[in-house]
Design a protein around this motif. Structure first.
Motif, PDB file in Angstrom:
ATOM      1  N   ILE A  40       0.782  -1.279   0.032  1.00  0.00           N
ATOM      2  CA  ILE A  40      -0.014  -0.191  -0.057  1.00  0.00           C
ATOM      3  C   ILE A  40       0.733   1.310   0.079  1.00  0.00           C
ATOM      4  N   CYS A  41       1.866   1.313   0.924  1.00  0.00           N
ATOM      5  CA  CYS A  41       2.760   2.453   0.885  1.00  0.00           C
ATOM      6  C   CYS A  41       3.612   2.823  -0.413  1.00  0.00           C
ATOM      7  N   HIS A  42       3.898   1.538  -1.323  1.00  0.00           N
ATOM      8  CA  HIS A  42       4.494   1.729  -2.228  1.00  0.00           C
ATOM      9  C   HIS A  42       3.529   2.252  -3.403  1.00  0.00           C
ATOM     10  N   ASP A  43       2.451   1.634  -3.374  1.00  0.00           N
ATOM     11  CA  ASP A  43       1.569   1.991  -4.461  1.00  0.00           C
ATOM     12  C   ASP A  43       1.073   3.586  -4.275  1.00  0.00           C
ATOM     13  N   ARG A  44       0.862   3.757  -2.885  1.00  0.00           N
ATOM     14  CA  ARG A  44       0.571   5.280  -2.894  1.00  0.00           C
ATOM     15  C   ARG A  44       1.796   6.303  -3.145  1.00  0.00           C
ATOM     16  N   SER A  45       3.085   5.553  -2.921  1.00  0.00           N
ATOM     17  CA  SER A  45       4.146   6.590  -3.433  1.00  0.00           C
ATOM     18  C   SER A  45       4.307   6.747  -4.831  1.00  0.00           C
ATOM     19  N   VAL A  46       3.859   5.540  -5.531  1.00  0.00           N
ATOM     20  CA  VAL A  46       3.969   5.506  -6.961  1.00  0.00           C
ATOM     21  C   VAL A  46       2.887   6.458  -7.835  1.00  0.00           C
ATOM     22  N   LYS A  47       1.845   6.421  -6.951  1.00  0.00           N
ATOM     23  CA  LYS A  47       0.871   7.605  -7.327  1.00  0.00           C
ATOM     24  C   LYS A  47       1.137   9.029  -7.081  1.00  0.00           C
ATOM     25  N   PHE A  48       2.080   9.223  -6.245  1.00  0.00           N
ATOM     26  CA  PHE A  48       2.501  10.385  -5.841  1.00  0.00           C
ATOM     27  C   PHE A  48       3.620  10.769  -6.773  1.00  0.00           C
ATOM     28  N   LEU A  49       4.267   9.798  -7.077  1.00  0.00           N
ATOM     29  CA  LEU A  49       5.407   9.962  -8.358  1.00  0.00           C
ATOM     30  C   LEU A  49       4.682  10.306  -9.577  1.00  0.00           C
ATOM     31  N   MET A  50       4.074   9.414 -10.031  1.00  0.00           N
ATOM     32  CA  MET A  50       3.178   9.685 -11.088  1.00  0.00           C
ATOM     33  C   MET A  50       2.580  11.014 -11.494  1.00  0.00           C
ATOM     34  N   ALA A  51       1.970  11.518 -10.356  1.00  0.00           N
ATOM     35  CA  ALA A  51       1.230  12.860 -10.299  1.00  0.00           C
ATOM     36  C   ALA A  51       2.306  13.875 -10.541  1.00  0.00           C
ATOM     37  N   ARG A  52       3.434  13.773 -10.278  1.00  0.00           N
ATOM     38  CA  ARG A  52       4.249  15.029 -10.254  1.00  0.00           C
ATOM     39  C   ARG A  52       5.139  14.713 -11.780  1.00  0.00           C
ATOM     40  N   ALA A  53       4.937  13.593 -12.285  1.00  0.00           N
ATOM     41  CA  ALA A  53       5.709  13.406 -13.609  1.00  0.00           C
ATOM     42  C   ALA A  53       4.871  13.505 -14.662  1.00  0.00           C
ATOM     43  N   LYS A  54       3.510  13.961 -14.575  1.00  0.00           N
ATOM     44  CA  LYS A  54       2.641  14.223 -15.638  1.00  0.00           C
ATOM     45  C   LYS A  54       3.261  15.337 -16.461  1.00  0.00           C
ATOM     46  N   ASP A  55       3.998  16.259 -16.168  1.00  0.00           N
ATOM     47  CA  ASP A  55       4.467  17.365 -16.989  1.00  0.00           C
ATOM     48  C   ASP A  55       5.940  17.238 -17.350  1.00  0.00           C
ATOM     49  N   GLY A  56       6.205  15.848 -17.195  1.00  0.00           N
ATOM     50  CA  GLY A  56       7.870  15.566 -17.692  1.00  0.00           C
ATOM     51  C   GLY A  56       8.725  15.965 -16.630  1.00  0.00           C
ATOM     52  N   LEU A  64      10.002  14.656 -14.034  1.00  0.00           N
ATOM     53  CA  LEU A  64      11.269  13.623 -13.566  1.00  0.00           C
ATOM     54  C   LEU A  64      12.104  13.492 -14.664  1.00  0.00           C
ATOM     55  N   GLU A  65      11.685  13.677 -15.936  1.00  0.00           N
ATOM     56  CA  GLU A  65      12.543  13.446 -17.144  1.00  0.00           C
ATOM     57  C   GLU A  65      13.443  14.517 -17.441  1.00  0.00           C
ATOM     58  N   LYS A  66      13.125  15.675 -16.973  1.00  0.00           N
ATOM     59  CA  LYS A  66      13.958  17.100 -16.832  1.00  0.00           C
ATOM     60  C   LYS A  66      15.056  17.053 -15.750  1.00  0.00           C
ATOM     61  N   LEU A  67      15.024  16.211 -14.808  1.00  0.00           N
ATOM     62  CA  LEU A  67      16.024  16.290 -13.912  1.00  0.00           C
ATOM     63  C   LEU A  67      17.560  15.937 -14.369  1.00  0.00           C
ATOM     64  N   ASN A  68      18.507  16.548 -13.861  1.00  0.00           N
ATOM     65  CA  ASN A  68      19.849  16.474 -14.132  1.00  0.00           C
ATOM     66  C   ASN A  68      20.459  15.238 -13.395  1.00  0.00           C
ATOM     67  N   SER A  69      21.617  14.810 -13.714  1.00  0.00           N
ATOM     68  CA  SER A  69      21.926  13.610 -13.123  1.00  0.00           C
ATOM     69  C   SER A  69      22.144  13.611 -11.522  1.00  0.00           C
ATOM     70  N   THR A  70      22.298  14.556 -11.108  1.00  0.00           N
ATOM     71  CA  THR A  70      22.701  14.859  -9.395  1.00  0.00           C
ATOM     72  C   THR A  70      21.315  14.830  -8.827  1.00  0.00           C
ATOM     73  N   GLU A  71      20.542  15.578  -9.575  1.00  0.00           N
ATOM     74  CA  GLU A  71      19.043  15.433  -8.942  1.00  0.00           C
ATOM     75  C   GLU A  71      18.484  14.213  -9.046  1.00  0.00           C
ATOM     76  N   PHE A  72      18.711  13.361 -10.248  1.00  0.00           N
ATOM     77  CA  PHE A  72      17.958  11.875 -10.205  1.00  0.00           C
ATOM     78  C   PHE A  72      18.699  10.917  -9.484  1.00  0.00           C
ATOM     79  N   VAL A  73      19.926  11.087  -9.408  1.00  0.00           N
ATOM     80  CA  VAL A  73      20.606  10.219  -8.402  1.00  0.00           C
ATOM     81  C   VAL A  73      20.372  10.444  -6.991  1.00  0.00           C
ATOM     82  N   ALA A  74      20.173  11.513  -6.697  1.00  0.00           N
ATOM     83  CA  ALA A  74      19.574  11.777  -5.246  1.00  0.00           C
ATOM     84  C   ALA A  74      18.180  11.093  -5.183  1.00  0.00           C
ATOM     85  N   LEU A  75      17.236  11.512  -6.303  1.00  0.00           N
ATOM     86  CA  LEU A  75      15.938  10.777  -6.043  1.00  0.00           C
ATOM     87  C   LEU A  75      16.024   9.337  -5.996  1.00  0.00           C
ATOM     88  N   SER A  76      16.829   8.704  -6.855  1.00  0.00           N
ATOM     89  CA  SER A  76      17.014   7.303  -6.812  1.00  0.00           C
ATOM     90  C   SER A  76      17.463   6.739  -5.496  1.00  0.00           C
TER      91      SER A  76
END
Length: 979
Positions: free
Chosen positions: A611-627, A629-641
């Motif tokens: 449940i926690c993972h599913d809600r986190s995925v929905k939160f990520l997908m809601a933020r990724a709608k306008d692209g 997450l794809e605009k993050l640079n390497s440092t930001e994406f590594v920190a997120l990862s």
């Protein structure tokens, strides 16, 4: 059959078997004589009693019970179908069943043995001696005639006379009142009064009267004969009657005397004892009634007590009290009229408690999950939780965990919503009045704010899962305690069954043995009783709320009540949280149900993680709608990862199972990041190559540090520049493990890009395979594009170079060699991070290495080809004449010096020597061809001397170049060998 009918009922004197026949009773020896159905025959049949008057043919009257020729019968089909006629038999059977029916043999059964004479050998051996003894006894013992011949003759005559009497007189239901019987005995034809027949009818009536008189005489004679035969028995019976009356008189007097004695004994010895027993029984009945009234008073207080327990949320106690009361009502108070509705009332109360417990558990789950999410992971009201779980288990409400699961889903949604609201309220740039939707407000955050929000959500979820785990562990511990109690109960029952033989023997002695008319408890003291009986007595006497009793029979009602109420025994257990619990024995749950419930509770913990993972995925997908997450640079994406990987590992450690939803979302975003990452680098490399002029570039200090760090065994990007680093000047060459590499600026940046790929793999292990594929593609692109620009002279059009010089070629070769040097290091880096089943992907590096070596070889061949074309051009015009050295050789030496000057500083000394050896071999080939064309041979003549002088000049100039002084030129090969 014939022999049985023809044998005489009286044994003959000359028979040899009469000695072994059992003597029959005289009354049963002869059958009753029966006559013909004709009651009034018209003519007499004569004296049939005399055997001499009988004819040879069988008589139907005398021989009706014997087998005669009239009994010989056979039907016509049986006579016609002779079984000995084979043809008829064959025709009969084959007519219906086929020709092969007769010839078919029946297969002997495998289950029936073949019987032979040997099977009877033992029997014959045993019976032969007995038969001999039997024959010897027959010969030695003479048979006795047990019947008087006169008596037999008389009896035979009497039976013959009785046969004359018609059968109708012998019937047991002979009654003259019956009209049929009367007409059969006295026919009306004998009493007709018609005229002309009166004399004849009178004679017939007289004859009938004489016949009846004759029948009466025969019967009277036989009766008298039978009385005469039994006269002794009559006289003996009369004598015995007088003796029997004397015996009865004496017996009556003895019985009267015995009764008088028993009456005296009863008055003296029994009346007092029986009165004592009667009073004792009355007292016992009074005590039973008193105890029953006390029990009724206790049962009457059940409902108020249950209400009191429910007011304090003591559901288990209330349920135990209801169960005990129900058992008492069914066993000890059954049939009490005043309690006829109490059972149904308790059932309704129990259903109400079920609803209350479910509602209470829902409230507890809501309060437990909606507490402020702090670092405190203590269980909320553990005693209350344990009591609720026990009550639900007692009532077999095994799906209560589903309520907790539903509350988990609602709480997980609220956690994310509350975190977003708190974060948005702290950001002044977001106007909540303009942007109403919470998702739109969240999308307006920049990466730092959104990253902090995600970190906060993950931390809240971690605490949330820890609380759920603690609560579910407590519930599972309760289930396991009940399961352990069931197992201990079964072990105890098995032990009691093993000892039941001993106990039953002792109980039988205590219950049934008597001693001089008293009970065994009166005959022995308590210390003399067997151990089991003594323990039972002590338990009765020491039980609380019991009154002293004079005998065991008086305390029996109390024991019954105690036993019924003690069936629900309890045992104390302690949960992991330290809460002491009382486990009752009336948990009617099987081990399979308890184990399944424990597994479902554990599965609920896994579901919480999902449940926690599913809600986190929905939160990520809601933020990724306008692209975003794809605009993050390497440092930001590594920190997120790293943040997501850390949360995934934390949840796996808490719940003990991997959840794939968030990991899948991370992998999906990582794939998008890899695609964008690779496209950016490839585009950058393409732009660098298109603008590269293929001139040696200076090496900044940061690139030298980067290379040095790789040489130390770690592949990572350099840290931020310090002031000391900024003061360092760039160098002309890149030093790699002691070797100098002259490179272009594109290769320096390519090395940095390669290290970025490797570091990205370290930061995001899940994209290792994708990065390997993309890096292979990048290296192949650099190799192919550089080949097009340098060897293919593409730089002339792209960059605007005038020509591709030998220096450009040598510099390109050295850059390729630098990349080849780092390919094994890159391969080892990826190999350490791949699974064994993924090692096949490393073959891409082998293919790339081969392609680079081929490219380097092509560049070397190109340098040799440049000089080869020069030699062909110059030596084709060579003439052997003075002056020496000739102009041709001077030009060749000049061009060789220019070649050496262009490549010496770029290529290592070994490669330079190998290259000039190949150039020298090309030179010798062209010179040899020209000398052969000019017919100059090695004969020591003037032409030979001129050529030798030119060659010596060439050799001297070539060996005078730097690094070529020890080069073995072997110039003797220019001359044709003499055959």
């Amino acid at each position: 059959m014939a022999s049985s009918h023809s044998s005489s009922p009286v044994p003959q004197s000359n028979s040899s078997d009469t000695f072994f026949k059992k003597e029959m009773d005289a009354t049963k020896r002869f059958r009753p004589v029966q006559s013909l159905p004709d009651v009034c025959p018209k003519e007499p049949t004569g004296n049939t009693g005399d055997p001499s008057n009988l004819c040879d043919s069988p008589s139907l009257v005398v021989d009706q019970h014997r087998w005669t020729i009239y009994h010989s019968k056979v039907n016509l089909p049986a006579a016609l179908n002779d079984p000995r006629l084979a043809k008829r038999e064959s025709d009969f059977f084959t007519k219906t069943w086929g020709v092969d029916f007769v010839d078919t043999e029946v297969t002997p059964s495998f289950y029936l043995p073949q019987i032979t004479k040997e099977h009877f050998a033992l029997y014959q051996k045993e019976i032969t001696p007995r038969e001999k003894v039997h024959e010897r006894c027959k010969n030695t013992c003479t048979p006795k005639d047990t019947f008087d011949r006169t008596l037999l003759h008389t009896h035979d005559k009497s039976r013959t006379d009785l046969e004359q009497v018609p059968k109708i007189f012998m019937k047991p239901d002979f009654v003259l009142e019956d009209s049929l019987t009367f007409n059969a005995v006295l026919p009306w034809s004998h009493f007709s009064t018609a005229g002309g027949k009166g004399n004849r009818d009178a004679a017939s009536s007289k004859l009938l009267q004489e016949k009846l008189s004759h029948y009466l005489d025969i019967v009277e004679v036989n009766i008298a004969h039978q009385i005469s035969l039994r006269s002794e028995a009559f006289f003996h019976a009369m004598t015995s009657q007088h003796e029997l009356q004397d015996y009865l008189r004496k017996t009556s007097q003895a019985v009267k005397l015995l009764r008088e004695k028993i009456s005296k004994i009863d008055k003296v010895m029994c009346e007092g004892s029986l009165r004592v027993l009667r009073l004792s029984l009355t007292r016992n009945n009074c005590i039973k009634a008193y105890n029953k009234l006390k029990l009724m008073a206790t049962v009457h207080q059940t409902q108020p007590t249950v209400q009191l327990l429910l007011s304090t949320s003591e559901f288990v106690g209330a349920l135990d009290l209801i169960a005990t009361t129900q058992e008492v009502l069914q066993q000890e108070l059954q049939g009490i009229h005043s309690f006829r509705h109490l059972g149904s009332q308790l059932c309704e109360l129990e259903k109400l408690i079920d609803k209350m417990m479910i509602a209470e558990f829902s409230t507890y789950a809501r309060n437990d999950l909606n507490r402020p999410l702090e670092d405190d992971c203590q269980i909320l009201e553990e005693e209350r939780l344990v009591s609720l779980v026990f009550g639900l288990l007692k009532q077999r409400k095994l799906n209560f965990y589903e309520i907790y699961g539903d509350e988990m889903i609602i709480t997980a949604k609220n956690i994310i919503k509350q975190c977003v609201v708190n974060t948005v309220s702290q950001i002044e740039e977001i106007d909540t009045e303009v942007v109403v939707k919470l998702a739109d407000q969240m999308r307006m955050m920049n990466f730092p704010h959104w990253f902090d929000l995600l970190k906060n959500i993950f931390s809240k979820f971690t605490i949330f899962l820890k609380r759920i785990k603690a609560t579910l562990n407590t519930i599972r511990s309760v289930v396991f305690l009940v399961l352990d109690k069931n197992q201990k109960t079964r072990d105890l029952e098995d032990t009691l069954q093993k000892n039941s033989a001993k106990d039953s023997t002792v109980d039988t002695e205590v219950a049934y043995l008597t001693h001089e008319g008293m009970f065994i408890s009166d005959a022995f003291s308590e210390g003399d009783l067997p151990p089991v009986a003594a323990d039972t007595t002590s338990q009765r006497n020491t039980s609380p709320n019991s009154e002293p009793c004079s005998s065991d029979s008086v305390s029996e009602p109390e024991c019954t009540t105690d036993s019924s109420s003690s069936k629900e025994q309890t045992s104390s257990s302690v949960t992991p949280g330290g809460v002491e619990m009382m486990i009752s024995d009336d948990m009617k749950l099987t081990d399979l149900e308890l184990v399944r419930l424990a597994n479902n509770i554990q599965e609920l913990l896994y579901n919480a993680s999902d449940i926690c993972h599913d809600r986190s995925v929905k939160f990520l997908m809601a933020r990724a709608k306008d692209g975003f997450l794809e605009k993050l640079n390497s440092t930001e994406f590594v920190a997120l990862s790293r943040l997501m990987e850390g949360f995934i590992l934390d949840t796996e450690q808490i719940c003990g199972r991997k959840s794939m939803s968030l990991r899948g979302a991370l992998q999906s975003q990582a794939n998008r990041f890899v695609n964008r990452f690779h496209e950016e680098r490839k585009t950058k490399l393409s732009l660098l190559l298109d603008n590269e002029r293929w001139k040696q570039a200076e090496v900044p200090a940061e690139f030298q540090d980067l290379v040095d760090s790789v040489s130390d065994g770690r592949i990572s990007l350099p840290e931020k520049k310090t002031s000391a680093t900024e003061e360092r000047k760039p160098t002309e060459f890149l030093i790699v493990e002691g070797q100098k590499y002259a490179t272009v600026g594109t290769v320096l940046l390519l090395i940095r890009i390669i290290l970025e790929y490797c570091q990205c793999v370290d930061n995001i292990p899940s994209i290792t395979t994708d990065m390997l594929t993309r890096l292979s593609d990048l290296l192949k692109y650099f190799n192919s594009r550089s080949c097009q620009l340098v060897l293919g002279a593409g730089a002339l059009q792209v960059v605007g170079l005038k020509t591709i010089t030998t220096k450009n070629l040598a510099l390109s070769s050295r850059c390729l060699q630098l990349i080849v040097h780092y390919i094994p290091i890159i391969r080892a880096h990826f190999e350490a991070r791949l699974q064994p089943k993924q090692f096949s992907m490393l073959r891409h590096f082998d293919h790339i290495t081969k392609d680079y070596h081929d490219h380097i070889a092509e560049i070397s061949a190109k340098l040799v080809a440049i000089m080869d074309s020069l030699f062909d051009k110059l030596l084709s015009k060579y003439e052997v004449k003075a002056p020496v050295p000739s102009a041709c050789f001077r030009n060749i030496c000049k061009q060789m010096a220019k070649m050496h000057e262009a490549i010496y500083d770029l290529l290592p000394e070994e490669q330079t020597q190998m290259l000039f050896l190949r150039i020298n071999a090309s030179y010798k080939l062209h010179l040899k061809r020209q000398l052969a064309h000019l017919n100059v041979v090695n004969d020591g003549g003037p032409l030979n001397g001129l050529v030798t002088s030119d060659v010596a000049f060439y050799t001297g100039n070539l060996q005078a170049l730097k690094g070529l002084n020890n080069l073995d030129l072997n110039m003797a090969e220019i001359w044709e060998q003499k055959r």
